[in-house]
Enzyme design. Structure first.
Site, PDB file in Angstrom:
ATOM      1  N   ASP A  82       0.885  -1.206   0.034  1.00  0.00           N
ATOM      2  CA  ASP A  82       0.105  -0.222  -0.187  1.00  0.00           C
ATOM      3  C   ASP A  82       0.825   1.280  -0.104  1.00  0.00           C
ATOM      4  O   ASP A  82       0.670   2.049  -0.774  1.00  0.00           O
ATOM      5  CB  ASP A  82      -0.773   0.124   1.357  1.00  0.00           C
ATOM      6  N   ASP A  88      -7.175  -0.868  -2.914  1.00  0.00           N
ATOM      7  CA  ASP A  88      -8.502  -1.043  -2.389  1.00  0.00           C
ATOM      8  C   ASP A  88      -8.845  -2.616  -1.950  1.00  0.00           C
ATOM      9  O   ASP A  88      -8.675  -3.400  -2.786  1.00  0.00           O
ATOM     10  CB  ASP A  88      -9.734  -0.484  -3.145  1.00  0.00           C
ATOM     11  N   ASP A 107     -11.802   5.998  -1.597  1.00  0.00           N
ATOM     12  CA  ASP A 107     -12.465   4.835  -2.224  1.00  0.00           C
ATOM     13  C   ASP A 107     -13.224   5.101  -3.293  1.00  0.00           C
ATOM     14  O   ASP A 107     -13.340   4.462  -4.132  1.00  0.00           O
ATOM     15  CB  ASP A 107     -13.376   4.398  -1.206  1.00  0.00           C
TER      16      ASP A 107
END
Length: 377
Positions: free
Chosen positions: A54, A156, A301
């Site tokens: 990430d 995600d 998101d």
């Protein structure tokens, strides 16, 4: 804008390569997971994990975009803190250095001196991917980089990425969980209004290559601004209405499930993992709407897929605001925006979509679910 789109497609593919490299090295992967704590923890999950993948992906995108478009450098936001703790309890600020060797040396400090693993990651970060094609004909948008900001969700559906379940995707059907739910999301918004105007989605784990056995991905993109609406996904075809289809989180409130069960046939009320993946299901037409009544998603998101939905004539609205409105139709005042934090909150919650959301392609489908939910929430 065409140059920016091409760059974002390129860095999203680089990000996908990093995600795949991290999963290919099983011993390495165990070192890459660290539980989030404090204000950075997503309250929805008992365990919410931050991976080095990430952080590396986010900082790589920030580095590459900032290098080509310096006016945007201070407005490139991501989900993750770039502070990572190694096995010795030492905090390391993860950045992308000017050379592969320097990046490898920095990553080795995170990976407790594992230079082999660090070199693999550094190579993926600095290696240019094959050209990602995009038809940018007609993409003449009169905006400068100094007017734009970016939201990055480096991976995600991190939990699905960590668990790593491999499933064969059925054409034309969504699948509730698995590696394919893990997406790289890069959204561009207008600083002055917060409108999402460009989005790139990369799905690193779409299918396995029958010859080599390695994972292959795919990408989606869209631009919506000032009358220009271009998307890599085809516009929906006019045809027979086959009824409403909805995708939800399995943890959705029972009252919402109950209301929607009355609107949908049993096979049209579906569940899937990952906020980005559920919105992608709407983009692809695998579901008409995605509804979330909780404030457990964030600007990173929704920004990228929101731009694609706008390009297709749809959008993403704040559920609470939309339920309070009296007018039907496509009223953009309830659409999510991406430029202002909630000053009453701390940490990641400053950027939460606190009113819940509804993602849709067809405004009539949005109106149907809003009418059914009024007075129930």
């Amino acid at each position: 804008m065409a140059d920016l789109l091409r760059l974002l497609l390129k860095v999203a593919e680089k990000a996908a390569n990093v995600a795949r490299v991290c999963r290919q090295e099983a011993p390495l992967f165990q070192l890459l997971v660290q539980e989030k704590t404090g204000d950075d923890k997503n309250k929805k999950f008992v365990q919410d994990f931050k991976t080095l993948a990430d952080v590396v992906i986010q900082e790589m995108i920030r580095h590459d975009v900032g290098a080509q478009f310096p006016d945007m450098a201070e407005f490139i936001h991501g989900e993750e803190s770039n502070k990572f703790e190694n096995g010795l309890g030492e905090s390391v600020i993860v950045t992308v250095c000017s050379t592969e060797e320097e990046t490898a040396a920095l990553l080795a400090t995170v990976l407790d001196g594992d230079h082999t693993a660090a070199s693999l990651l550094a190579k993926a970060i600095h290696q240019d991917p094959a050209t990602v094609e995009a038809n940018t004909d007609g993409l003449t948008v009169s905006l400068s980089p100094s007017e734009l900001g970016i939201w990055i969700d480096p991976i995600d559906a991190t939990s699905q990425y960590i668990q790593g379940r491999e499933k064969e995707l059925e054409e034309g059907r969504l699948s509730p969980s698995g590696l394919h739910c893990a997406l790289v999301l890069i959204g561009v918004y207008l600083r002055s209004t917060g409108e999402p105007i460009m989005g790139v989605i990369n799905q690193p784990f779409h299918h396995k290559d029958p010859a080599g056995g390695g994972w292959k991905g795919r990408h989606f993109w869209g631009v919506s601004w000032d009358g220009i609406n271009i998307c890599s996904v085809s516009q929906p075809k006019d045809g027979e209405d086959r009824g409403l289809s909805v995708v939800l989180s399995s943890s959705e409130k029972q009252v919402v499930k109950g209301v929607l069960a009355l609107l949908c046939s049993s096979d049209k009320l579906m569940y899937a993992s990952g906020a980005g993946y559920k919105i992608l299901c709407v983009i692809e037409g695998l579901a008409d709407v995605y509804i979330l009544s909780e404030g457990s998603t964030f600007k990173w998101d929704s920004c990228a897929p929101h731009a694609l939905l706008r390009a297709l004539g749809g959008g993403v609205v704040d559920l609470t605001k939309r339920l309070q409105m009296t007018s039907e139709g496509q009223d953009h005042t309830a659409e999510l925006t991406y430029h202002e934090p909630d000053i009453e909150c701390k940490g990641a919650d400053r950027w939460a979509n606190r009113g819940g959301l509804v993602a849709y392609r067809d405004c009539s489908k949005l109106n149907t679910v809003i009418a059914a939910l009024k007075g129930k929430l």
